[in-house]
Scaffold this active site. Structure first.
Site, mmCIF file in Angstrom:
data_model
loop_
_atom_site.group_PDB
_atom_site.id
_atom_site.type_symbol
_atom_site.label_atom_id
_atom_site.label_comp_id
_atom_site.label_asym_id
_atom_site.label_seq_id
_atom_site.Cartn_x
_atom_site.Cartn_y
_atom_site.Cartn_z
ATOM 1 C CG HIS A 214 -13.749 3.171 7.230
ATOM 2 N ND1 HIS A 214 -13.012 2.315 6.433
ATOM 3 C CD2 HIS A 214 -13.016 3.351 8.357
ATOM 4 C CE1 HIS A 214 -11.888 1.989 7.050
ATOM 5 N NE2 HIS A 214 -11.861 2.599 8.216
ATOM 6 C CE LYS A 216 -9.833 5.937 6.011
ATOM 7 N NZ LYS A 216 -10.515 4.693 6.401
ATOM 8 C CG ASP A 221 -9.639 23.783 -8.217
ATOM 9 O OD1 ASP A 221 -10.460 24.284 -7.415
ATOM 10 O OD2 ASP A 221 -8.519 24.268 -8.444
ATOM 11 C CG HIS A 398 -4.372 1.645 8.039
ATOM 12 N ND1 HIS A 398 -4.972 2.644 7.288
ATOM 13 C CD2 HIS A 398 -5.283 1.291 8.980
ATOM 14 C CE1 HIS A 398 -6.175 2.888 7.761
ATOM 15 N NE2 HIS A 398 -6.396 2.079 8.780
ATOM 16 C CE LYS A 400 -7.892 1.108 5.161
ATOM 17 N NZ LYS A 400 -8.201 0.355 6.340
ATOM 18 C CG ASP A 405 -5.296 -13.448 -12.865
ATOM 19 O OD1 ASP A 405 -4.550 -14.019 -12.048
ATOM 20 O OD2 ASP A 405 -6.375 -13.920 -13.248
#
Length: 481
Positions: A214, A216, A221, A398, A400, A405
């Site tokens: 899952h 991404k 380079d 979507h 996440k 603090d």
């Protein structure tokens, strides 16, 4: 005929009993074990089929080689790490040590981080960085769609491949189930190395569907990296139906890209069997704290943390629990799906009861009705404990991320659900920097302006009996979703 019915019924009960015994012998979490047992008992045919496809444990022993290679490649990266005057803040030392001990995840200083909150910001930057690539491009994506945007990215990668740039792409076979093979073959014909993660083909179908990549991750380079929640698909720009898409992606420069590179190369070994440890993929990096626009930024200290079902502990989940329990002022979380396991749920409720300002933001309407229904009792439970539950109402959220603090923040591919914490291959960046935390806090507070509090939506806050019953029944499946 009656004897045949008796024999058939007996065999059915034997099959049900054997399947439930198999579930119990997996020694999984009691809640998940009980959920599977109930589904199999009350919906035998459907339950057994679902268990075969989604519940059979792809034995961790079979992936032991991947874990050993994970550690080997991490150690090979140590040869290229040259950090002087690295000082770890006392407030975060235990968290940093947790990830070093559990994940061999090294902290890196002298990083710059740019935040992108929609596809209109992310994809032009990505295309610009791809066009500037001179040595290699590495992409590790759950979804790469055969749509206008996917083809635009493919064209850009093909152009770089024709100019001698080494391009490697990993896509998840289940995430790209509906993508035509021709889409990938077009890139292969142009010299791009592109491979699926855990391809699903019957009869090995049942052992691999439950464990998906899952992540991404993009590395260009060895100097520029991306991590966050966006896949490569047009909906991340245009949205779905009438819903705009709201997401978060981070562009990284500095030593932290070493960790991102290492994460990709471990996955590459997993799909290709080739171990790449050349120094060419870990080039020296600048310690100047400037972003791509030349603007000076305070350098940030960060770690890339990966988790997978091959590891003995759910590292990213441990990080969430550690951060929540250590919070003194506030915890702000954005997640598209909220199906937490018991440690995370307990940590959030405990923090709220202790007087910490805990806010959890989810979409008012998600892209999955089942997970939407299953999450509602959890959200009401949080609300009753004093957590401020916010429902994003002007699109599909979507994103996440978590901010704690004004000091600690994290962003990546991990949802606050059992599948992300325990079953999927995930990647998050944990950032120990006040400036970065304040910028992500600003993102959260901006999103909050588009939210409705749970208590302002009567059908969610106090649903009718039948709705509450239905949601509670679906919640029983939450360990399986």
């Amino acid at each position: 005929m009656q004897e045949l019915y008796i024999i058939g019924g007996t065999l059915s009960w034997i099959l049900i009993a054997l399947t439930i015994i198999h579930v119990i012998m997996e020694n999984g979490q009691p809640a998940k074990t009980m959920a599977w047992a109930l589904v199999i008992f009350f919906l035998p045919l459907v339950g057994i089929v679902l268990y075969l496809f989604f519940g059979v444990n792809h034995r961790r022993e079979r992936l032991a080689g991947q874990r050993q290679l994970d550690e080997l490649s991490k150690r090979s990266m140590l040869n290229f790490v040259e950090q002087t005057d690295l000082r770890l803040p006392d407030a975060h030392k235990q968290m940093i040590d947790l990830f070093v001990n559990q994940n061999l995840s090294l902290p890196f200083k002298d990083n710059t981080i740019d935040i992108m909150t929609d596809g209109y910001a992310f994809f032009p930057e990505l295309l610009k960085d791809i066009a500037a690539a001179r040595h290699h491009i590495h992409i590790d994506m759950y979804i790469i769609e055969d749509d206008p945007l996917g083809n635009l990215i493919a064209d850009a990668l093909i152009d770089r491949s024709r100019h001698g740039v080494k391009v490697r792409v990993i896509y998840d076979d289940v995430g790209c189930w509906r993508v035509s093979r021709r889409f990938f073959e077009r890139m292969r014909e142009e010299g791009i190395e592109i491979l699926p993660f855990l391809p699903v083909h019957f009869p090995t179908f049942t052992s691999k569907l439950n464990y998906r990549n899952h992540r991404k991750i993009i590395v260009i380079d060895g100097k520029t990296g991306y991590i966050g929640g966006m896949n490569i698909a047009l909906r991340y720009v245009k949205g779905t139906g009438h819903q705009p898409w709201r997401d978060t992606m981070l562009r990284l420069e500095g030593g932290i890209v070493y960790s991102l590179q290492r994460a990709f190369l471990v996955d590459w070994y997993f799909v290709d069997g080739t171990l790449i440890t050349s120094r060419d993929y870990y080039p020296p990096y600048s310690t100047k704290s400037q972003n791509q626009k030349g603007e000076t930024r305070p350098s940030t200290l960060a770690q890339i943390v990966t988790s997978s079902p091959t590891n003995p502990y759910p590292e990213i989940m441990q990080g969430y629990v550690r951060a929540i329990t250590a919070a003194r002022r506030y915890v702000y979380i954005e997640t598209p799906y909220f199906l937490p396991n018991e440690p995370v749920l307990f940590a959030l409720k405990t923090a709220a009861v202790a007087g910490v300002d805990v806010r959890v933001m989810c979409p008012l309407s998600s892209d999955s009705h089942i997970t939407d229904w299953a999450s509602r009792p959890y959200l009401r439970d949080l609300h009753d404990a004093g957590v401020k539950v916010l429902l994003y109402s002007t699109g599909f959220l979507h994103s996440k991320l978590m901010v704690v603090d004004d000091a600690l923040s994290t962003c990546g591919s991990t949802n606050v659900d059992i599948r992300s914490f325990e079953n999927n291959f995930e990647a998050n960046i944990f950032i120990y920097d006040e400036a970065a935390a304040l910028r992500l806090k600003h993102v959260f507070l901006s999103d909050q302006e588009h939210c409705k509090p749970l208590e302002d939506i009567p059908e969610r806050h106090k649903p009718r009996f039948m709705h509450r019953l239905w949601e509670s029944l679906i919640r029983l499946l939450s360990p399986l979703l």
